[in-house]
Design an enzyme around this catalytic site. Structure first.
Site, PDB file in Angstrom:
ATOM      1  N   GLU A  77      -2.958   0.042  -4.027  1.00  0.00           N
ATOM      2  CA  GLU A  77      -2.783  -1.201  -3.284  1.00  0.00           C
ATOM      3  C   GLU A  77      -2.729  -2.383  -4.213  1.00  0.00           C
ATOM      4  OE1 GLU A  77      -5.657  -2.079  -0.062  1.00  0.00           O
ATOM      5  OE2 GLU A  77      -5.733   0.103   0.111  1.00  0.00           O
ATOM      6  N   ASP A 105       0.865  -1.195   0.000  1.00  0.00           N
ATOM      7  CA  ASP A 105       0.000   0.000   0.000  1.00  0.00           C
ATOM      8  C   ASP A 105       0.897   1.238   0.000  1.00  0.00           C
ATOM      9  OD1 ASP A 105      -3.074   0.922   1.380  1.00  0.00           O
ATOM     10  OD2 ASP A 105      -1.391   2.315   1.267  1.00  0.00           O
TER      11      ASP A 105
END
Ligand code: DCP
Ligand code: CA
Ligand code: CA
Length: 369
Positions: A114, A13
């Site tokens: 992500e 992320d």
């Protein structure tokens, strides 16, 4: 005993993503509070914070907060406010995703910042090697692209995701199979995907505050309160159990439905009524799989049984059935003006999928407060 091959899954992320992109193209911003805002345009100040760098977060600025409040928190500070430049962030994201793809056995992008990486084979099933791989990725991307990101490593997607959130920015958290229970037990229940404000309130009245409380709670009672699907999901999730595979949401995949008209026709509204039924089915299927699509296509099988198709690409991936209806209308309109045969069967197809868990959450948080 389990006979399943143990897996090693990473969640990557990007840190303070939109604001970090702004720092990337303008390094003089580094060290200053940077706030990226979605300006609604009603007044100069109206709109919400998309994200802020960690310097601004120290002053209490958060995603989703009204911009005027962020300004108030940063009063007297030399802070920088910038509007969202989604296209640029998308370019940076595409570049990064290409790099991460190369590190994974299987790669699944989830939203703009992500991605899940199944690295089981690459690291020979070893968490130690997975940790080294993650460190190498962080060093390489930092030196080559100049971007930092956080990584969670676990035996499945659920644990990897929660691990990633545990340490940010530039964090790396590895949770081995035997550490899952201890890692999860003290965390608040709302760390689990699907436990929002309402659900966590309900859980609170049941005396469930932590994931450990939930893990120890009777499944039968959970099923009574939340229904079978959710009850069982919450029970498994709290115990760190998740069998969802990491799956590429590739461009090549598509979803389509086809139907036969009651009678052959060239009437646009008549054709669209059939198309709307098909769109309803596709929409339900997409929602269940949490996919956004970017390409829309139609198929028309004509009275002489020839097959014709038309397609278009949307500007943004979407899940919205109204956008799909509009695109389908446009395509049939054009099609009917190009052909003079009657239509016998109609089809609707969507493709160019993006898994959009995050994008969805972002949108609802915009409009929800
Ligand atoms: N975003 C948004 N509105 C929100 C939340 C997020 O527009 N309410 C956008 C801006 C973020 C990006 O999505 O940069 C990614 O969201 P994250 O939740 O991953 O947050 P950040 O990347 O900004 O920060 P973190 O370092 O906590 O991951
Ligand atoms: Ca992020
Ligand atoms: Ca994110």
């Amino acid at each position: 005993m389990t006979f399943l091959q143990p897996r090693i899954v990473m969640l990557v992320d990007f840190d303070y993503f939109f604001a970090q992109c702004e720092e990337l193209r303008n390094p003089t911003l580094k060290g200053k509070p940077v706030v990226v805002g979605m300006y609604s345009g009603r007044t100069e100040e109206s709109g919400a914070v998309s994200t802020a760098n960690y310097v601004a977060r120290k002053y209490g600025v958060k995603s989703g907060m009204p911009l005027f409040l962020a300004k108030r928190k940063l009063e007297g500070v030399e802070a920088v406010f910038l509007p969202v430049d989604y296209e640029y962030y998308q370019q940076v994201s595409d570049r990064l995703m290409q790099v991460f793809r190369g590190y994974a056995d299987v790669f699944e992008q989830v939203g703009i910042d992500e991605a899940y990486l199944d690295v089981t084979a690459k690291v020979h099933g070893s968490f130690g090697e997975a940790k080294e791989l993650a460190e190498m990725m962080q060093a390489e991307v930092k030196s080559q692209v100049g971007v930092t990101f956080s990584v969670g490593v676990g035996p499945n997607k659920l644990v990897a995701k929660i691990a990633c959130d545990a340490q940010k920015p530039d964090g790396l958290t590895v949770v081995r199979v035997e550490e899952v229970e201890v890692f999860l037990q003290s965390l608040p229940v709302d760390r689990l995907l699907g436990v929002g404000r309402k659900t966590s309130k309900t859980m609170d009245t049941l005396g469930i505050k932590t994931i450990g409380d939930l893990a120890g709670f009777s499944v039968q009672r959970l099923v009574k309160v939340f229904g079978r699907t959710l009850g069982v999901y919450f029970h498994n999730a709290a115990n760190g159990v998740d069998d969802e595979p990491v799956q590429e949401a590739g461009e090549a995949e598509s979803m389509s439905r086809i139907g036969t008209l009651k009678e052959n026709s060239r009437d646009l509204e008549f054709i669209l009524r059939k198309a709307d039924e098909l769109i309803g089915e596709i929409h339900a299927d997409l929602a269940q799989k949490r996919l956004s699509f970017r390409q829309v296509g139609i198929v028309a099988i004509l009275s002489d049984l020839t097959v014709r198709s038309r397609s278009k690409t949307l500007e943004q991936p979407t899940t919205d059935p109204e956008t799909l209806k509009r695109a389908v209308r446009e395509l049939f309109e054009k099609f009917l003006s190009d052909s003079d045969l009657e239509v016998r069967r109609v089809g609707v197809k969507v493709s160019g999928f993006v898994k959009e868990e995050t994008a969805q959450k972002q949108l609802t948080s915009y409009f929800g407060n």
